[in-house]
Motif scaffolding. Sequence first.
Motif, PDB file in Angstrom:
ATOM      1  N   VAL A  43      13.196   1.802   0.954  1.00 67.69           N
ATOM      2  CA  VAL A  43      11.313   1.268   1.377  1.00 67.69           C
ATOM      3  C   VAL A  43      10.915   1.022   2.368  1.00 67.69           C
ATOM      4  O   VAL A  43      11.424   0.090   3.192  1.00 67.69           O
ATOM      5  CB  VAL A  43      11.782   0.747  -0.213  1.00 67.69           C
ATOM      6  CG1 VAL A  43      10.257   0.918   0.142  1.00 67.69           C
ATOM      7  CG2 VAL A  43      12.481   1.485  -1.008  1.00 67.69           C
ATOM      8  N   SER A  44      10.102   2.073   3.556  1.00 61.27           N
ATOM      9  CA  SER A  44       9.850   1.224   4.588  1.00 61.27           C
ATOM     10  C   SER A  44       8.603   0.125   4.532  1.00 61.27           C
ATOM     11  O   SER A  44       8.285  -0.509   3.177  1.00 61.27           O
ATOM     12  CB  SER A  44       8.799   2.887   4.628  1.00 61.27           C
ATOM     13  OG  SER A  44       7.945   2.653   3.852  1.00 61.27           O
ATOM     14  N   THR A  46       5.971  -0.709   5.125  1.00 62.62           N
ATOM     15  CA  THR A  46       4.277  -0.270   5.114  1.00 62.62           C
ATOM     16  C   THR A  46       4.810  -0.189   3.771  1.00 62.62           C
ATOM     17  O   THR A  46       3.190  -0.896   2.828  1.00 62.62           O
ATOM     18  CB  THR A  46       3.882   0.518   5.929  1.00 62.62           C
ATOM     19  OG1 THR A  46       4.963   2.298   5.443  1.00 62.62           O
ATOM     20  CG2 THR A  46       3.676   1.143   7.022  1.00 62.62           C
ATOM     21  N   SER A  47       4.809   0.582   3.131  1.00 63.26           N
ATOM     22  CA  SER A  47       5.107   0.799   1.363  1.00 63.26           C
ATOM     23  C   SER A  47       5.366  -0.932   0.942  1.00 63.26           C
ATOM     24  O   SER A  47       4.130  -0.976  -0.579  1.00 63.26           O
ATOM     25  CB  SER A  47       6.085   1.614   0.697  1.00 63.26           C
ATOM     26  OG  SER A  47       7.495   1.547   0.768  1.00 63.26           O
ATOM     27  N   ARG A  48       5.898  -1.759   1.051  1.00 64.13           N
ATOM     28  CA  ARG A  48       6.346  -2.918   0.501  1.00 64.13           C
ATOM     29  C   ARG A  48       4.787  -3.644   0.892  1.00 64.13           C
ATOM     30  O   ARG A  48       4.728  -4.285   0.534  1.00 64.13           O
ATOM     31  CB  ARG A  48       7.198  -3.648   0.772  1.00 64.13           C
ATOM     32  CG  ARG A  48       9.461  -3.124   0.924  1.00 64.13           C
ATOM     33  CD  ARG A  48       9.629  -3.839   1.381  1.00 64.13           C
ATOM     34  NE  ARG A  48      11.295  -3.839   1.056  1.00 64.13           N
ATOM     35  CZ  ARG A  48      11.944  -3.975   0.632  1.00 64.13           C
ATOM     36  NH1 ARG A  48      11.567  -5.574   0.099  1.00 64.13           N
ATOM     37  NH2 ARG A  48      13.351  -4.048   0.123  1.00 64.13           N
ATOM     38  N   ALA A  50       2.048  -2.635   1.427  1.00 61.22           N
ATOM     39  CA  ALA A  50       1.139  -2.472   0.240  1.00 61.22           C
ATOM     40  C   ALA A  50       1.227  -2.130  -0.466  1.00 61.22           C
ATOM     41  O   ALA A  50       0.144  -2.483  -1.580  1.00 61.22           O
ATOM     42  CB  ALA A  50       1.045  -0.789   0.704  1.00 61.22           C
ATOM     43  N   GLU A  51       2.344  -2.791  -1.315  1.00 52.88           N
ATOM     44  CA  GLU A  51       2.351  -3.130  -2.527  1.00 52.88           C
ATOM     45  C   GLU A  51       1.982  -4.949  -2.353  1.00 52.88           C
ATOM     46  O   GLU A  51       1.658  -5.546  -3.500  1.00 52.88           O
ATOM     47  CB  GLU A  51       4.168  -3.142  -2.866  1.00 52.88           C
ATOM     48  CG  GLU A  51       4.690  -2.318  -3.075  1.00 52.88           C
ATOM     49  CD  GLU A  51       5.946  -2.295  -4.213  1.00 52.88           C
ATOM     50  OE1 GLU A  51       6.853  -2.899  -3.800  1.00 52.88           O
ATOM     51  OE2 GLU A  51       6.279  -1.081  -3.468  1.00 52.88           O
ATOM     52  N   TRP A  53       0.282  -6.400  -0.579  1.00 54.28           N
ATOM     53  CA  TRP A  53      -1.220  -6.114  -0.333  1.00 54.28           C
ATOM     54  C   TRP A  53      -2.128  -7.274  -1.765  1.00 54.28           C
ATOM     55  O   TRP A  53      -2.664  -8.172  -0.940  1.00 54.28           O
ATOM     56  CB  TRP A  53      -2.009  -5.065   0.575  1.00 54.28           C
ATOM     57  CG  TRP A  53      -3.705  -5.375   0.931  1.00 54.28           C
ATOM     58  CD1 TRP A  53      -4.379  -4.999   0.125  1.00 54.28           C
ATOM     59  CD2 TRP A  53      -3.370  -6.244   2.646  1.00 54.28           C
ATOM     60  NE1 TRP A  53      -5.508  -5.352   1.235  1.00 54.28           N
ATOM     61  CE2 TRP A  53      -5.339  -5.866   2.554  1.00 54.28           C
ATOM     62  CE3 TRP A  53      -3.134  -7.066   3.344  1.00 54.28           C
ATOM     63  CZ2 TRP A  53      -6.063  -6.314   3.420  1.00 54.28           C
ATOM     64  CZ3 TRP A  53      -3.619  -7.657   4.011  1.00 54.28           C
ATOM     65  CH2 TRP A  53      -5.142  -6.925   4.681  1.00 54.28           C
TER      66      TRP A  53
END
Length: 155
Positions: A43-44, A46-48, A50-51, A53
């Motif tokens: 998982v990148s 940025t996606s982590r 985003a979760e 945030w």
Amino acid sequence: MSPVAVLRIIAFYILAVLVATLLGCLVQAQLHLAGLPPADVPVSLTSRLAEAWPMLLGFAKAFGLLVVVVFLCLLPLAAGLSRIFRPWRWLLFALAGSGGVWAGFKLSESYLRGFITAPEQSWGLIALSVAAAIGSWLFGHLTRPRARRGLRVLG
């Protein structure tokens, strides 16, 4: 005290609160990312983030309020003690911020359940206390009295 000096102190107080809150949120983000279970699929970052945030926004409000109250109560105490213990001014301000945040987390666990949750690991709480110590040290550094220069005769 002149109005300019009061405004200067207020500006430095707001800066110290913002620095401590920002550093605390960065620490909390890293704690949250470290606590996520490792996925089979990579998982990148940025996606982590985003979760994490929405959780960080809620934490920022609660931690910011905690830092505002702690700094408002303990920084004047540190300033008063620093007049007596001049060589340890930096340490007094750092201890005021870190000890106040640590006490705030412990009191919120006991009396204000749901306001703010302390990290599960003790090193996480220490890292958040260090973030508050940096902010309060910054306030103490910016508001230190000017050094008197020249020859002092009779006092």
